[in-house]
Structure formats: structure tokens, C-alpha cells
Design an enzyme around this catalytic site. Structure first.
Site, PDB file in Angstrom:
ATOM      1  N   GLY A   1     -21.351  22.076   7.831  1.00  0.00           N
ATOM      2  CA  GLY A   1     -20.672  21.225   6.850  1.00  0.00           C
ATOM      3  C   GLY A   1     -21.396  19.921   6.524  1.00  0.00           C
ATOM      4  O   GLY A   1     -20.856  19.061   5.828  1.00  0.00           O
ATOM      5  N   HIS A   2     -22.644  19.752   7.016  1.00  0.00           N
ATOM      6  CA  HIS A   2     -23.362  18.487   6.769  1.00  0.00           C
ATOM      7  C   HIS A   2     -23.740  18.324   5.297  1.00  0.00           C
ATOM      8  O   HIS A   2     -23.745  17.208   4.773  1.00  0.00           O
ATOM      9  CB  HIS A   2     -24.616  18.399   7.642  1.00  0.00           C
ATOM     10  N   GLY A   3     -24.066  19.439   4.640  1.00  0.00           N
ATOM     11  CA  GLY A   3     -24.437  19.374   3.216  1.00  0.00           C
ATOM     12  C   GLY A   3     -23.299  18.808   2.380  1.00  0.00           C
ATOM     13  O   GLY A   3     -23.507  17.933   1.532  1.00  0.00           O
ATOM     14  N   ALA A   4     -22.085  19.277   2.660  1.00  0.00           N
ATOM     15  CA  ALA A   4     -20.905  18.797   1.912  1.00  0.00           C
ATOM     16  C   ALA A   4     -20.640  17.319   2.215  1.00  0.00           C
ATOM     17  O   ALA A   4     -20.345  16.532   1.322  1.00  0.00           O
ATOM     18  CB  ALA A   4     -19.681  19.642   2.263  1.00  0.00           C
TER      19      ALA A   4
ATOM     20  N   GLN B   1     -27.587  23.735  10.193  1.00  0.00           N
ATOM     21  CA  GLN B   1     -27.015  24.382   9.008  1.00  0.00           C
ATOM     22  C   GLN B   1     -25.710  25.106   9.348  1.00  0.00           C
ATOM     23  O   GLN B   1     -25.511  25.546  10.472  1.00  0.00           O
ATOM     24  CB  GLN B   1     -28.037  25.348   8.383  1.00  0.00           C
ATOM     25  N   GLY B   2     -24.832  25.194   8.344  1.00  0.00           N
ATOM     26  CA  GLY B   2     -23.562  25.908   8.545  1.00  0.00           C
ATOM     27  C   GLY B   2     -22.507  25.081   9.249  1.00  0.00           C
ATOM     28  O   GLY B   2     -21.474  25.601   9.671  1.00  0.00           O
TER      29      GLY B   2
ATOM     30  N   MET C   1     -32.891  18.373  -1.353  1.00  0.00           N
ATOM     31  CA  MET C   1     -31.853  18.280  -0.320  1.00  0.00           C
ATOM     32  C   MET C   1     -32.183  19.295   0.760  1.00  0.00           C
ATOM     33  O   MET C   1     -32.477  20.450   0.463  1.00  0.00           O
ATOM     34  CB  MET C   1     -30.488  18.594  -0.923  1.00  0.00           C
TER      35      MET C   1
ATOM     36  N   GLU D   1     -31.694  18.318 -10.316  1.00  0.00           N
ATOM     37  CA  GLU D   1     -32.897  18.899 -10.910  1.00  0.00           C
ATOM     38  C   GLU D   1     -33.020  20.348 -10.444  1.00  0.00           C
ATOM     39  O   GLU D   1     -33.098  20.597  -9.242  1.00  0.00           O
ATOM     40  CB  GLU D   1     -34.096  18.077 -10.416  1.00  0.00           C
TER      41      GLU D   1
END
Length: 357
Positions: free
Chosen positions: A188-191, A185-186, A178, A213
Site C-alpha cells: 500500500g506504499h504507492g497509494a 511492494q504490495g 514512481m 507522463e
């Protein structure tokens, strides 16, 4: 990246177009050592980078500029799963899309080869995957923006998931990689990505649960946040049920409705229980502390059991090398330290959820 030997004023230039990730690659330097005069060879910087950057890049700036002009033709791959907006101080409302792609999408394989080079620049332990295997799913995040009256898409980040087979007729999707690119970054795209991926697999009856993994610390925090957000509305995790302890109902409901396994459901329960506990009430705080420490103590207990087995079958001199076990006092101190770290992480997740409400 590693230190490059034998150059003065070395510049490695790598440019990607925002959507299609067409690549410009140049190596510049003011001088380098030579075999003739210095009796040593400089590092083959270009060769090393060519091993990572797939064929098809250009070394010519004019060619690259003409590729930039073709960006308006680039369209995201696969099927659209989710659209969301992020408010930015400078640009106002920005629109993002999450797509699911696989290796059968025309042009995707070449695009993925360019995309995965970012892992090498931004993640230390990264390695490439064999994307030919049709059990890989790819989830891509794009920014949708307008420029000179045209709609364009920029690559924001992505996730790869491998569908493992579980006997007799289920699959277990496992998150492998990922990455959200540094400029995004920072925000909220990851969430957003992880939640969209969870929701996608929740809709498939053949999926048993979703795992990851070798997850990094940051990924675990992100997952905790997303799973708490998803679980907080489930009846078995209602506030009045939390103080009764971690139940089979929670395990079952998390698994059936959200494809969350028991270990992750337990963390969700601990976070939601902390949120519902008045920690200024000493009795309630003690109950909560004991509940979390009981789980944290699991590995210590296992060690003790293994040590007891060893005592039975090892000669005394062999046992000595396994006796580096902690005494009870040290165990309690370590446990308290672990507990404080866990609760600190949990509080941050609770704050983040409150701020998004």
C-alpha cells in the site's frame, strides 16, 4: 537485463545500504573467453554497469561494511509530509514517513544519483532525469525502524514530479517516475505516496491540476483508487447526484478542491456511479452501460469524422489504404470488450476501498 556474452559462472553483485544507498559493486566469473585463444572479445559488463552506477561506489567488502556502520547517521532529506503505519505479521507495527525534497537539500543530489539507478534494474523503459532543473520535486518514502537502540531509516521508494508552467500564472505538476522497491511492494506504499503528493499540491493555490507522463496500466489503477478515495466525500459526487450524470459541478469541484482534471474526474464519477448502481436492476444496469460506452465510443466517432473528411479530399486509390476501418458489428464487439475490461477494473477499486474502510 541483457544477456552478457563470453563468461562462465558470471555473477554481478550490487549491494546498497538501506538508507544512504552507499554501493558495493563486484563482478565475478569462473572463466571468460579471450581475444588470444577464442578470437572474440567478451562483453564489457563492468563498463556497462559503471555507466549506470554513479562514481563513489566501493569494490571492497570491508569498506562497504564500515559504511554499513555509518547508517545510523543517515537522516531523510527534506520536509516531512506524512507518517503512517503498516501492520506486518512478523514485525508488528511498522512506521513509514513521506518526505518532500529538492535539489537544494545538502547531499540530496548524490543520494538521488544512487537512488535512480534502481529504475534501470526494475523498470524496462526507464531513463534518468536532469535533476539540476529546479522545477523537479522529489517525494521519498522511508521506513523508520529501531536497531540496537538506534533509530534508522530505510529507503522504500520515491516519485519525481516536474512543475510545468501554465499560462498565465499557474503550474501543472506532472508525475514523471514512481518506484516502490520490490521488498516493499504490495503493502500500500504507492497509494500512500500518491495521496500524500496530491494533498501537498492541493494546498498550493498556483497549481492548476496534476497529471502523469505516459502512465502505465498499474499507475492508472493506483491513481483511480486514490482519486476515488479523495472524491467520494465531495458534495457533487454524493450518491443521489451520480445517477443524474457527469456534471459541470463535478468537474469544477474536483479541479478546485483536489486539482483533478476533467478526464480523471470522469473516471472517478464512473467508478462511484457503479458503486451506487444496483446492477441486478436491468434498467439501471443498461443506463450505466450506455453511459460508459458513450465515453468509450469517443475515439471511434473521431475516426469516423476524420474518415469523412478524407473521403472529400483523397483520390479513391488513396482512400483504400485508410479504409481499414471497422464495420459496425466489429465496433460493437470491440466496445463491449472494452466495457467489460473497464468495469472489471472499477470493481477491483470498489473492493479495495471497501476493504480499507
Amino acid at each position: 537485463l541483457e544477456v552478457a556474452f563470453g563468461y562462465k559462472g558470471l555473477q554481478i553483485q550490487l549491494f546498497y545500504t538501506a538508507g544512504n544507498l552507499s554501493t558495493l559493486f563486484k563482478v565475478k566469473y569462473s572463466s571468460k573467453v579471450t581475444e588470444v585463444f577464442d578470437c572474440v572479445e567478451p562483453d564489457d559488463v563492468e563498463g556497462k554497469i559503471r555507466e549506470i552506477v554513479p562514481a563513489g561506489f566501493t569494490c571492497n567488502t570491508d569498506d562497504f561494511i564500515s559504511l554499513l556502520e555509518k547508517e545510523a547517521n543517515f537522516m531523510p532529506f527534506g520536509t516531512l509530509l506524512h507518517t503512517y503505519t503498516v501492520h506486518s505479521e512478523e514485525a508488528g507495527e511498522l512506521t513509514y514517513q513521506i518526505h518532500k525534497a529538492d535539489i537544494t537539500c545538502p547531499g540530496f543530489q548524490e543520494y538521488h544519483e544512487r537512488l535512480q539507478t534502481f529504475l534501470m534494474w526494475f523498470i524496462e523503459t526507464a531513463s534518468f532525469i536532469d535533476a539540476d532543473d529546479d522545477r523537479w520535486d522529489f517525494f521519498l518514502v522511508f521506513e523508520k525502524y529501531n536497531k540496537d537502540g538506534e533509530t534508522l531509516y530505510a529507503t522504500v521508494g520515491y516519485m519525481t514530479v516536474y512543475n510545468y508552467y501554465v499560462y498565465p500564472d499557474k503550474t501543472r505538476p506532472r508525475v514523471s517516475q514512481m518506484l516502490i522497491l520490490p521488498p516493499f511492494q504490495g503493502e500500500g506504499h504507492g497509494a500512500q505516496l500518491l495521496e500524500a503528493v496530491h494533498r501537498f499540491y492541493c494546498s498550493l493555490p498556483k497549481v492548476q491540476d496534476i497529471t502523469a507522463e505516459d502512465p502505465s496500466e498499474n499507475y492508472v489503477k493506483l491513481r483511480d483508487y486514490v482519486l476515488v478515495k479523495l472524491c467520494q466525500g465531495l458534495p457533487s459526487f454524493a450518491a443521489d447526484k451520480l445517477h443524474l450524470g457527469f456534471s459541470e459541478d463535478m468537474v469544477k469541484e474536483a479541479q478546485e478542491k483536489l486539482k483533478i482534471n476533467k478526464k480523471h474526474a470522469r473516471r472517478v464519477y464512473e467508478i462511484l456511479r457503479l458503486r451506487a448502481t444496483d446492477m441486478s436492476d436491468e434498467d439501471k444496469a443498461r443506463e450505466y452501460r450506455l453511459e460508459v460506452k458513450k465515453r468509450l465510443f469517443g475515439p471511434y466517432r473521431k475516426n469516423q469524422r476524420e474518415l469523412a473528411k478524407m473521403r472529400k479530399c483523397l483520390r479513391p486509390e488513396e482512400l483504400v489504404s485508410h479504409m481499414g476501418q471497422m464495420d459496425t458489428q466489429t465496433q460493437h464487439e470491440e466496445l463491449e470488450k472494452s466495457y467489460q475490461v473497464v468495469v472489471e477494473d472499477y470493481r477491483r477499486i470498489i473492493e479495495r476501498i471497501a476493504s480499507q474502510a
